[in-house]
Design a protein around this motif. Structure first.
Motif, mmCIF file in Angstrom:
data_model
loop_
_atom_site.group_PDB
_atom_site.id
_atom_site.type_symbol
_atom_site.label_atom_id
_atom_site.label_comp_id
_atom_site.label_asym_id
_atom_site.label_seq_id
_atom_site.Cartn_x
_atom_site.Cartn_y
_atom_site.Cartn_z
ATOM 1 N N ARG A 1 -23.044 -37.885 -16.602
ATOM 2 C CA ARG A 1 -23.411 -36.633 -17.270
ATOM 3 C C ARG A 1 -22.227 -35.673 -17.313
ATOM 4 O O ARG A 1 -22.022 -34.956 -18.287
ATOM 5 N N LEU A 2 -21.389 -35.679 -16.261
ATOM 6 C CA LEU A 2 -20.226 -34.785 -16.188
ATOM 7 C C LEU A 2 -19.001 -35.341 -16.920
ATOM 8 O O LEU A 2 -17.992 -34.660 -17.040
ATOM 9 N N GLY A 3 -19.084 -36.596 -17.367
ATOM 10 C CA GLY A 3 -17.984 -37.193 -18.097
ATOM 11 C C GLY A 3 -16.971 -37.945 -17.240
ATOM 12 O O GLY A 3 -15.964 -38.416 -17.748
ATOM 13 N N ALA A 4 -17.216 -38.062 -15.941
ATOM 14 C CA ALA A 4 -16.299 -38.781 -15.058
ATOM 15 C C ALA A 4 -16.466 -40.298 -15.196
ATOM 16 O O ALA A 4 -15.559 -41.055 -14.860
ATOM 17 N N ILE A 5 -17.613 -40.723 -15.659
ATOM 18 C CA ILE A 5 -17.924 -42.123 -15.951
ATOM 19 C C ILE A 5 -18.325 -42.144 -17.426
ATOM 20 O O ILE A 5 -18.989 -41.214 -17.897
ATOM 21 N N PRO A 6 -17.924 -43.177 -18.168
ATOM 22 C CA PRO A 6 -18.306 -43.220 -19.582
ATOM 23 C C PRO A 6 -19.819 -43.044 -19.768
ATOM 24 O O PRO A 6 -20.608 -43.421 -18.914
ATOM 25 N N ARG A 7 -20.178 -42.467 -20.875
ATOM 26 C CA ARG A 7 -21.592 -42.240 -21.165
ATOM 27 C C ARG A 7 -22.266 -43.541 -21.595
ATOM 28 O O ARG A 7 -21.660 -44.351 -22.289
ATOM 29 N N PRO A 8 -23.507 -43.723 -21.174
ATOM 30 C CA PRO A 8 -24.246 -44.934 -21.561
ATOM 31 C C PRO A 8 -24.861 -44.783 -22.944
ATOM 32 O O PRO A 8 -24.799 -43.709 -23.555
ATOM 33 N N ARG A 9 -25.460 -45.851 -23.422
ATOM 34 C CA ARG A 9 -26.226 -45.829 -24.676
ATOM 35 C C ARG A 9 -27.643 -46.278 -24.388
ATOM 36 O O ARG A 9 -27.867 -47.085 -23.491
ATOM 37 N N LYS A 10 -28.549 -45.743 -25.141
ATOM 38 C CA LYS A 10 -29.956 -46.122 -24.994
ATOM 39 C C LYS A 10 -30.310 -47.182 -26.021
ATOM 40 O O LYS A 10 -29.975 -47.050 -27.188
ATOM 41 N N PHE A 11 -30.960 -48.221 -25.558
ATOM 42 C CA PHE A 11 -31.467 -49.288 -26.413
ATOM 43 C C PHE A 11 -32.963 -49.391 -26.167
ATOM 44 O O PHE A 11 -33.386 -49.926 -25.144
ATOM 45 N N TYR A 12 -33.726 -48.804 -27.057
ATOM 46 C CA TYR A 12 -35.178 -48.775 -26.936
ATOM 47 C C TYR A 12 -35.540 -48.153 -25.584
ATOM 48 O O TYR A 12 -35.303 -47.050 -25.342
ATOM 49 N N GLY A 13 -36.030 -48.763 -24.604
ATOM 50 C CA GLY A 13 -36.368 -48.098 -23.356
ATOM 51 C C GLY A 13 -35.317 -48.249 -22.273
ATOM 52 O O GLY A 13 -35.506 -47.795 -21.153
ATOM 53 N N SER A 14 -34.191 -48.874 -22.586
ATOM 54 C CA SER A 14 -33.178 -49.168 -21.574
ATOM 55 C C SER A 14 -31.900 -48.389 -21.824
ATOM 56 O O SER A 14 -31.517 -48.156 -22.963
ATOM 57 N N THR A 15 -31.232 -48.030 -20.749
ATOM 58 C CA THR A 15 -29.930 -47.367 -20.830
ATOM 59 C C THR A 15 -28.896 -48.336 -20.276
ATOM 60 O O THR A 15 -29.059 -48.876 -19.186
ATOM 61 N N ARG A 16 -27.828 -48.549 -21.033
ATOM 62 C CA ARG A 16 -26.804 -49.516 -20.645
ATOM 63 C C ARG A 16 -25.409 -48.962 -20.902
ATOM 64 O O ARG A 16 -25.190 -48.144 -21.773
ATOM 65 N N TRP A 17 -24.452 -49.468 -20.113
ATOM 66 C CA TRP A 17 -23.041 -49.115 -20.262
ATOM 67 C C TRP A 17 -22.297 -50.296 -20.871
ATOM 68 O O TRP A 17 -22.538 -51.450 -20.521
ATOM 69 N N HIS A 18 -21.352 -49.984 -21.745
ATOM 70 C CA HIS A 18 -20.539 -50.989 -22.426
ATOM 71 C C HIS A 18 -19.448 -51.481 -21.471
ATOM 72 O O HIS A 18 -18.666 -50.680 -20.937
ATOM 73 N N VAL A 19 -19.390 -52.785 -21.259
ATOM 74 C CA VAL A 19 -18.451 -53.369 -20.299
ATOM 75 C C VAL A 19 -16.998 -53.070 -20.679
ATOM 76 O O VAL A 19 -16.190 -52.692 -19.829
ATOM 77 N N GLY A 20 -16.653 -53.201 -21.948
ATOM 78 C CA GLY A 20 -15.275 -52.925 -22.379
ATOM 79 C C GLY A 20 -14.858 -51.497 -22.093
ATOM 80 O O GLY A 20 -13.738 -51.240 -21.639
ATOM 81 N N THR A 21 -15.767 -50.551 -22.329
ATOM 82 C CA THR A 21 -15.480 -49.145 -22.061
ATOM 83 C C THR A 21 -15.325 -48.897 -20.564
ATOM 84 O O THR A 21 -14.449 -48.145 -20.137
ATOM 85 N N LEU A 22 -16.169 -49.545 -19.762
ATOM 86 C CA LEU A 22 -16.050 -49.406 -18.306
ATOM 87 C C LEU A 22 -14.709 -49.953 -17.821
ATOM 88 O O LEU A 22 -14.065 -49.341 -16.959
ATOM 89 N N ARG A 23 -14.295 -51.080 -18.364
ATOM 90 C CA ARG A 23 -13.011 -51.660 -17.948
ATOM 91 C C ARG A 23 -11.853 -50.708 -18.245
ATOM 92 O O ARG A 23 -10.954 -50.536 -17.419
ATOM 93 N N ILE A 24 -11.885 -50.104 -19.421
ATOM 94 C CA ILE A 24 -10.828 -49.152 -19.785
ATOM 95 C C ILE A 24 -10.849 -47.959 -18.837
ATOM 96 O O ILE A 24 -9.813 -47.511 -18.352
ATOM 97 N N ALA A 25 -12.049 -47.451 -18.549
ATOM 98 C CA ALA A 25 -12.169 -46.288 -17.662
ATOM 99 C C ALA A 25 -11.767 -46.624 -16.231
ATOM 100 O O ALA A 25 -11.213 -45.784 -15.529
ATOM 101 N N LEU A 26 -12.031 -47.847 -15.806
ATOM 102 C CA LEU A 26 -11.695 -48.246 -14.439
ATOM 103 C C LEU A 26 -10.219 -48.601 -14.280
ATOM 104 O O LEU A 26 -9.700 -48.575 -13.173
#
Length: 94
Positions: free
Chosen positions: A43-68
């Motif tokens: 929420r504060l932007g320190a971790i990439p924002r997730p996306r909602k898919f119907y009832g689920s919230t998920r993070w994109h692996v490629g974006t996480l790798r770049i951020a990490l």
């Protein structure tokens, strides 16, 4: 996510394609924090924002790798600095 599946995803994170999506439990484990902290950091932007898919919230692996990447690089640098301070300095000369 069942415990066995969570462990498998985390253990095999490096083998996941960049296009894969993971849940908050995996994100929290990758960042070494609790699930509520992962949500707050996102929420504060320190971790990439997730996306909602119907009832689920998920993070994109490629974006996480770049951020990490900077986190991993800074940890490696910090570790090498720690060891460099205690290592003897080779003599210079020629």
């Amino acid at each position: 996510m069942p415990e066995a599946t969570f462990r498998d995803v985390l253990r095999n994170f490096d083998a996941l394609p960049d296009a894969a999506w993971v849940d908050v439990n995996v994100v929290a484990a990758l960042y070494g924090c609790s699930v509520p902290t992962a949500w707050r950091r996102s929420r504060l932007g320190a971790i990439p924002r997730p996306r909602k898919f119907y009832g689920s919230t998920r993070w994109h692996v490629g974006t996480l790798r770049i951020a990490l990447s900077p986190v991993i690089a800074s940890d490696a640098c910090a570790g090498s600095d720690r060891h460099a301070a205690s290592a003897p300095v080779p003599p210079q000369g020629g």
